[in-house]
Design an enzyme around this catalytic site. Structure first.
Site, mmCIF file in Angstrom:
data_model
loop_
_atom_site.group_PDB
_atom_site.id
_atom_site.type_symbol
_atom_site.label_atom_id
_atom_site.label_comp_id
_atom_site.label_asym_id
_atom_site.label_seq_id
_atom_site.Cartn_x
_atom_site.Cartn_y
_atom_site.Cartn_z
ATOM 1 N N LEU A 18 30.200 44.431 -4.034
ATOM 2 C CA LEU A 18 31.479 44.363 -3.169
ATOM 3 C C LEU A 18 32.730 44.108 -4.053
ATOM 4 O O LEU A 18 33.766 44.641 -3.720
ATOM 5 C CB LEU A 18 31.244 43.418 -2.037
ATOM 6 C CG LEU A 18 30.111 43.775 -0.975
ATOM 7 C CD1 LEU A 18 29.964 42.528 -0.012
ATOM 8 C CD2 LEU A 18 30.281 45.139 -0.262
ATOM 9 N N GLY A 19 32.400 43.407 -5.122
ATOM 10 C CA GLY A 19 33.599 43.024 -5.873
ATOM 11 C C GLY A 19 33.211 41.655 -6.793
ATOM 12 O O GLY A 19 32.014 41.244 -6.781
ATOM 13 N N GLY A 24 32.819 34.335 -9.289
ATOM 14 C CA GLY A 24 31.581 34.949 -9.197
ATOM 15 C C GLY A 24 31.704 36.438 -8.851
ATOM 16 O O GLY A 24 32.687 36.857 -8.469
ATOM 17 N N VAL A 26 30.202 39.225 -5.947
ATOM 18 C CA VAL A 26 29.826 39.334 -4.671
ATOM 19 C C VAL A 26 29.125 40.448 -4.320
ATOM 20 O O VAL A 26 29.440 41.880 -4.612
ATOM 21 C CB VAL A 26 31.090 39.316 -3.610
ATOM 22 C CG1 VAL A 26 30.375 39.338 -2.316
ATOM 23 C CG2 VAL A 26 31.967 38.090 -3.977
ATOM 24 N N ASP A 134 42.355 27.883 -1.669
ATOM 25 C CA ASP A 134 42.591 29.297 -2.442
ATOM 26 C C ASP A 134 42.932 30.143 -1.227
ATOM 27 O O ASP A 134 42.462 31.248 -1.128
ATOM 28 C CB ASP A 134 41.585 29.698 -3.401
ATOM 29 C CG ASP A 134 41.871 30.891 -3.994
ATOM 30 O OD1 ASP A 134 43.050 31.121 -4.235
ATOM 31 O OD2 ASP A 134 41.103 31.641 -4.631
#
Length: 412
Positions: A18-19, A24, A26, A134
């Site tokens: 996903l990205g 990390g 995903v 964040d």
């Protein structure tokens, strides 16, 4: 290193990437029960920091307490293996940053929903004793118009010198509070600041402290007021409070949902209206404090759409089963009259029970009439089929219907 699709990580099967972010990579994955989840595999330089992983393992237990419709709950974690990972609820949608970048500012009822949902998310995170650290447009997913906050608590737990030295960035310029930039604090008040900055960006499509090098943006955050030009009048005062330089002067996160409970429900604008504070020459929109946002004209709410869908499915089920029962009973009338009687009696009894529940428990007269009509119609159709068609013809018709139904089920 990119994990290949189809690989297993613990009990999870990775489906697609996903990205990736500072901490990390995903992946969309399936859990052992076949449900979709999001698996964040920590980068090697993050996984190599034993201190950061220990802190994260300690924080995960707290993060799992965060619950709510506007947060992507932490479901599982494995931090002691060669490839540490976190598992969260998978949210299908687009990041707020992508939505604003492609479609422009969020306005009207959509902005009301965004503000309220985001306020509830921040309040839920803080109620569990977690600080996001964040919060930014990229960490807010819009799913069917409702915001869902992701990645809460990770940045705070992985705040380690070796992690930051390896390239992970803790926070995003323009959304980090002044006290975080100055190194004097990073508590819950910093999330309130990020909440205000995120909504300012959503409502104007501009970063409230501009763009450019991180150092320049950080300087503006500390020394200059935010750019809130274009923020709607009902939201602008709250955002100014959230973006105050003094953390103690910002509103408490738990008070944000209540502050937005009186947000306007957008209607047609009335030019040169007089607002409550006595200022003239401003365009306002009619609203009533405490109202929930109304859907756009011609568009039903989610609850209304679901109710309509339930009504349609019930109607199809009642009519379809009535036709099938009539055909089966007519086919069995001569060779197995007891079976025919049992089918009609069973269907009629089921319709009577459902009609009674609809009338007395729900007060749904429309459903009651449909159930009773279906029961009577099944008997009438059985009588007509038995009178005009032979048993062989009815058996062939029944076989065709069953074959078609089985084909539809297999295909679906």
């Amino acid at each position: 290193m990119v994990a290949p699709d189809g690989e297993r990580l613990g009990p999870y099967r990775l489906l697609s990437r996903l990205g990736a972010g500072g901490f990390g990579e995903v992946h969309l994955a399936l859990d052992p029960e076949g449900r979709t989840v999001a698996v964040k595999i920590l980068h090697p330089h993050v996984a190599a920091d034993a201190t950061a992983l220990t802190r994260l393992a300690r924080e995960v237990e707290t993060m799992r307490l965060v619950r709510g419709p506007h947060v992507a709950e932490v479901l599982d974690a494995s931090l002691d293996g060669a490839r540490p990972y976190l598992v969260t609820r998978y949210v299908q949608g687009r990041p707020l940053s992508e939505v604003v970048g492609a479609d422009g500012p969020v306005a009207g009822d959509d902005l009301v929903r965004l503000a309220r949902g985001l306020a509830e998310a921040v309040a839920a995170v803080h109620a569990a004793g977690v600080v996001h650290r964040d919060l930014k447009p990229a960490n807010v997913i819009l799913s069917d118009g409702e915001p869902v906050v992701i990645d809460f608590g990770i940045a705070c737990a992985l705040d380690s010198p070796s992690v930051t030295a390896s390239g992970a960035v803790l926070g995003t310029p323009g959304y980090l509070a002044p006290e975080v930039l100055e190194g004097t604090g990073s508590g819950a008040e910093a999330d309130v600041f990020a909440f205000g900055a995120t909504l300012a960006y959503a409502s104007t499509a501009r970063h409230p402290y501009g763009t450019g090098p991180a150092s320049a943006i950080g300087y503006r955050v500390v020394h200059h007021p935010p750019d809130l030009e274009g923020v709607p009048g009902w939201l602008e005062p709250l955002l100014r409070e959230c973006l105050l330089r003094d953390p103690a002067a910002r509103p408490d996160a738990g008070a944000l949902p209540a502050r937005l409970g009186a947000a306007p429900v957008v209607g047609p604008p009335r030019p040169r209206a007089v607002v409550e504070n006595g200022m003239h020459g401003l365009t306002t929109r009619e609203w009533r404090p405490g109202d929930r946002p109304r859907p756009q004209k011609g568009r039903p709410t989610l609850e209304e759409a679901r109710e309509r869908r339930r009504v349609v499915l019930h109607r199809r089920w009642v009519v379809g089963t009535g036709l099938l029962v009539s055909l089966m009973a007519a086919t069995a009338r001569e060779p197995l009259p007891e079976v025919a009687l049992l089918l009609l009696t069973g269907y009629g009894s089921a319709m009577l029970v459902d009609a009674g529940i609809a009338l007395f428990a729900r007060g749904d007269r429309g459903r009651t009439i449909l159930d009773l009509s279906a029961g009577a119609g099944a008997v009438a159709l059985w009588a007509a089929l038995s009178a005009f068609f032979s048993t062989i013809t009815l058996a062939l018709a029944l076989g065709t219907v069953v074959f078609v139904l089985v084909g539809i089920l297999v295909a679906s």
